[in-house]
Design a protein around this motif. Sequence first.
Motif, mmCIF file in Angstrom:
data_model
loop_
_atom_site.group_PDB
_atom_site.id
_atom_site.type_symbol
_atom_site.label_atom_id
_atom_site.label_comp_id
_atom_site.label_asym_id
_atom_site.label_seq_id
_atom_site.Cartn_x
_atom_site.Cartn_y
_atom_site.Cartn_z
ATOM 1 N N LEU A 504 0.842 -10.385 -2.848
ATOM 2 C CA LEU A 504 0.675 -9.864 -1.491
ATOM 3 C C LEU A 504 1.815 -8.914 -1.133
ATOM 4 O O LEU A 504 1.603 -7.867 -0.505
ATOM 5 C CB LEU A 504 0.625 -11.027 -0.496
ATOM 6 C CG LEU A 504 0.631 -10.650 0.988
ATOM 7 C CD1 LEU A 504 -0.612 -9.823 1.329
ATOM 8 C CD2 LEU A 504 0.693 -11.905 1.857
ATOM 9 N N VAL A 505 3.041 -9.269 -1.552
ATOM 10 C CA VAL A 505 4.197 -8.414 -1.256
ATOM 11 C C VAL A 505 4.043 -7.060 -1.941
ATOM 12 O O VAL A 505 4.241 -5.999 -1.329
ATOM 13 C CB VAL A 505 5.508 -9.106 -1.710
ATOM 14 C CG1 VAL A 505 6.687 -8.139 -1.591
ATOM 15 C CG2 VAL A 505 5.759 -10.349 -0.873
ATOM 16 N N PHE A 506 3.671 -7.089 -3.230
ATOM 17 C CA PHE A 506 3.499 -5.829 -3.954
ATOM 18 C C PHE A 506 2.392 -4.966 -3.327
ATOM 19 O O PHE A 506 2.546 -3.750 -3.155
ATOM 20 C CB PHE A 506 3.187 -6.113 -5.432
ATOM 21 C CG PHE A 506 4.410 -6.396 -6.245
ATOM 22 C CD1 PHE A 506 5.115 -5.368 -6.844
ATOM 23 C CD2 PHE A 506 4.851 -7.699 -6.425
ATOM 24 C CE1 PHE A 506 6.243 -5.621 -7.593
ATOM 25 C CE2 PHE A 506 5.982 -7.962 -7.167
ATOM 26 C CZ PHE A 506 6.692 -6.921 -7.764
ATOM 27 N N LYS A 507 1.296 -5.622 -2.980
ATOM 28 C CA LYS A 507 0.165 -4.893 -2.400
ATOM 29 C C LYS A 507 0.533 -4.305 -1.042
ATOM 30 O O LYS A 507 0.162 -3.170 -0.717
ATOM 31 C CB LYS A 507 -1.037 -5.831 -2.273
ATOM 32 C CG LYS A 507 -2.315 -5.113 -1.821
ATOM 33 C CD LYS A 507 -3.514 -6.069 -1.829
ATOM 34 C CE LYS A 507 -4.780 -5.349 -1.392
ATOM 35 N NZ LYS A 507 -5.961 -6.249 -1.398
ATOM 36 N N SER A 508 1.283 -5.079 -0.245
ATOM 37 C CA SER A 508 1.626 -4.645 1.110
ATOM 38 C C SER A 508 2.574 -3.443 1.108
ATOM 39 O O SER A 508 2.592 -2.663 2.064
ATOM 40 C CB SER A 508 2.276 -5.795 1.884
ATOM 41 O OG SER A 508 1.401 -6.898 1.989
ATOM 42 N N LEU A 509 3.354 -3.294 0.044
ATOM 43 C CA LEU A 509 4.343 -2.219 0.001
ATOM 44 C C LEU A 509 3.876 -1.007 -0.807
ATOM 45 O O LEU A 509 4.648 -0.067 -1.025
ATOM 46 C CB LEU A 509 5.668 -2.748 -0.565
ATOM 47 C CG LEU A 509 6.394 -3.764 0.324
ATOM 48 C CD1 LEU A 509 7.636 -4.301 -0.368
ATOM 49 C CD2 LEU A 509 6.776 -3.155 1.661
ATOM 50 N N GLU A 510 2.642 -1.028 -1.262
ATOM 51 C CA GLU A 510 2.111 0.125 -1.987
ATOM 52 C C GLU A 510 2.124 1.357 -1.086
ATOM 53 O O GLU A 510 1.630 1.340 0.033
ATOM 54 C CB GLU A 510 0.674 -0.151 -2.459
ATOM 55 C CG GLU A 510 0.582 -1.063 -3.659
ATOM 56 C CD GLU A 510 -0.872 -1.242 -4.121
ATOM 57 O OE1 GLU A 510 -1.755 -0.603 -3.518
ATOM 58 O OE2 GLU A 510 -1.093 -2.022 -5.056
ATOM 59 N N GLY A 511 2.729 2.447 -1.605
ATOM 60 C CA GLY A 511 2.760 3.702 -0.867
ATOM 61 C C GLY A 511 3.715 3.720 0.300
ATOM 62 O O GLY A 511 3.755 4.700 1.066
ATOM 63 N N PHE A 512 4.511 2.668 0.497
ATOM 64 C CA PHE A 512 5.425 2.600 1.642
ATOM 65 C C PHE A 512 6.686 3.421 1.352
ATOM 66 O O PHE A 512 7.232 3.383 0.251
ATOM 67 C CB PHE A 512 5.793 1.141 1.928
ATOM 68 C CG PHE A 512 6.797 0.972 3.039
ATOM 69 C CD1 PHE A 512 6.519 1.430 4.329
ATOM 70 C CD2 PHE A 512 8.025 0.366 2.793
ATOM 71 C CE1 PHE A 512 7.444 1.277 5.346
ATOM 72 C CE2 PHE A 512 8.945 0.204 3.809
ATOM 73 C CZ PHE A 512 8.651 0.658 5.085
ATOM 74 N N SER A 513 7.147 4.150 2.349
ATOM 75 C CA SER A 513 8.379 4.925 2.213
ATOM 76 C C SER A 513 9.273 4.656 3.420
ATOM 77 O O SER A 513 8.791 4.289 4.496
ATOM 78 C CB SER A 513 8.079 6.419 2.090
ATOM 79 O OG SER A 513 7.437 6.895 3.264
ATOM 80 N N LEU A 514 10.578 4.865 3.221
ATOM 81 C CA LEU A 514 11.552 4.643 4.288
ATOM 82 C C LEU A 514 12.567 5.779 4.250
ATOM 83 O O LEU A 514 13.187 6.028 3.211
ATOM 84 C CB LEU A 514 12.262 3.294 4.092
ATOM 85 C CG LEU A 514 13.233 2.881 5.200
ATOM 86 C CD1 LEU A 514 12.478 2.582 6.495
ATOM 87 C CD2 LEU A 514 14.037 1.648 4.769
#
Length: 571
Positions: A504-514
């Motif tokens: 779930l953590v990996f999926k939730s952060l897909e494509g996330f940028s900061l």
Amino acid sequence: MNEDFFTLGLEKDIIKAVNYLGFEKPTSIQKRCIPIVLKKKTDLVALAQTGTGKTAAFGLPLIQKINNHSNNIQALILAPTRELCIQISEDLKNFARIKKTKILALYGGASISDQARNLKKGVQIIVATPGRLQDIINRRLVILSNVDYLVIDEADEMLNMGFQEAIDKILETVSKKRNTWLYSATMPNSVSKIIYQYMNDPIEVTCGIKNQSASTVNHYYYLIDHKNRYKVLRRVIDYNPSFYAIVFCRTRAETQNITNRLQTDGFNTDGLHGDMSQMQRDAVMKKFKKKKITILVATDVASRGIDVDNINHVVHYQLPDEVEVYTHRSGRTGRAGNHGKSISLIGAKDRHKLIKIEKTLNFKIEKKNIPSSSEVIKALVTKSIDDLLNSKINEKSLKPFKKIIDDISQKTTSNKIIEKFISHSLSKMINFYEDSEDLNSLNKNQLFGSERVFINIGEKDGLNWAALKDLLKDKTSLNDEDLNGFDVKRSFSFFNVSKEKLKLVFKSLEGFSLGGRDVVIEISKKSKENKSLKIKKGRSTHPNTKGRRGGEFKNRKNVSKNKRIKKNKLL
């Protein structure tokens, strides 16, 4: 005459002092060290835990070797702390009660002018802390060129406190013809270096196994959820009603916080940390030794030199980073032939520390279940009844109430009286625990059922551990039980996530940028499938790919080991 000590080669005047002090039989370290240094001039390295009689092991033969007709300084003893310095000097004066050897303690926090005046009067043995002695040497107030015997006590503690430079300068000043006796509980590399540089073919005596904890101490740990750490501590205390202990914390702030919470909950406790003046610390220690307080909450540095024989528990509220510190903490109990318990509260991020301690000390630390509410209530009731049955009856004081007592005995049974006594005296505690939660059932897989995860954001992105945790909770909708063990570095961080929530953590952060940067995460160690996932622009890749990111991560791991970022000012 005490034949056991006499056979070690000690003179009659020393034996008389030993008898006066009530020493019955020499300890193992005394049996092995005293004959060696009395029979010949030699350097000595003695490894033994605190509380095994090391002071007498070097102090008794040292008093015997001193020439009382000479006012030269013949022996120098170095101790890591003011408290230990004072304790050793008092012990030596007791050993020399017949011989009347002149002994002077030099330590910080006392008038250096008074100490200089006492030096001018002439002394034969100096007991000193490295910092104060170096100051006195720099002021040219003492000459150490005639020293025949140098004793370094608790060498590992001294070096761990940062006295390496001071020790080097002192040892260069002391007579080169001296004999050096070094006593230590453990043998880290820093102590080995001192032995190699400054000692001449020393005889080594080891009581027990190098770097091993004392056999009189039983080691346990409780597996906890971090948010319940204080609840578990309180439960441990209540479950052991005769609790006389030191609770070790990592920081000054944590020490004060736990002290305040325990005091609010009605425990006889006080704190010991570096923000306190020497007068305040002395006052706390005086109360602790007299059992006016029974729980001392302390940082490692502030607690060094504590010498109290009857402590029955040591609690590691947080595990230390170094195994030597764990050994020294645990050595505060199980002293002078008594038995003690060393209890660790182990959360998710403590797993590697626990394994390291077990591997270094070469034994398994036993896991215990956190006492249930019913077990705690039973322990409290049992202690209360024992105290009641063992209390002395003052017949004279009770005489005016005899008729009232007789009337009560006619109205009810002894069982009913006991039941009412328990209900009345322990009602607050029983109500507190009656419906309390089972702390063993919360997050049982937290320690061994989680994965350590790397993420390429950190302090330079404006994050601390709390902010990173909030960010991940917001992105993943997970709670505190699933995310823990945060370690935030300059440009990257680590955290633990429960295995069942890993995908779930990996999926939730897909494509996330900061901040315009792609966020990259990966498992920081090999998983059971020997795989590691990496996410960049919505893709997962194998960690062995020869990409730039994989190489950067290897370098980052090295940086994380060598450049620790101190988030708290530790003591």
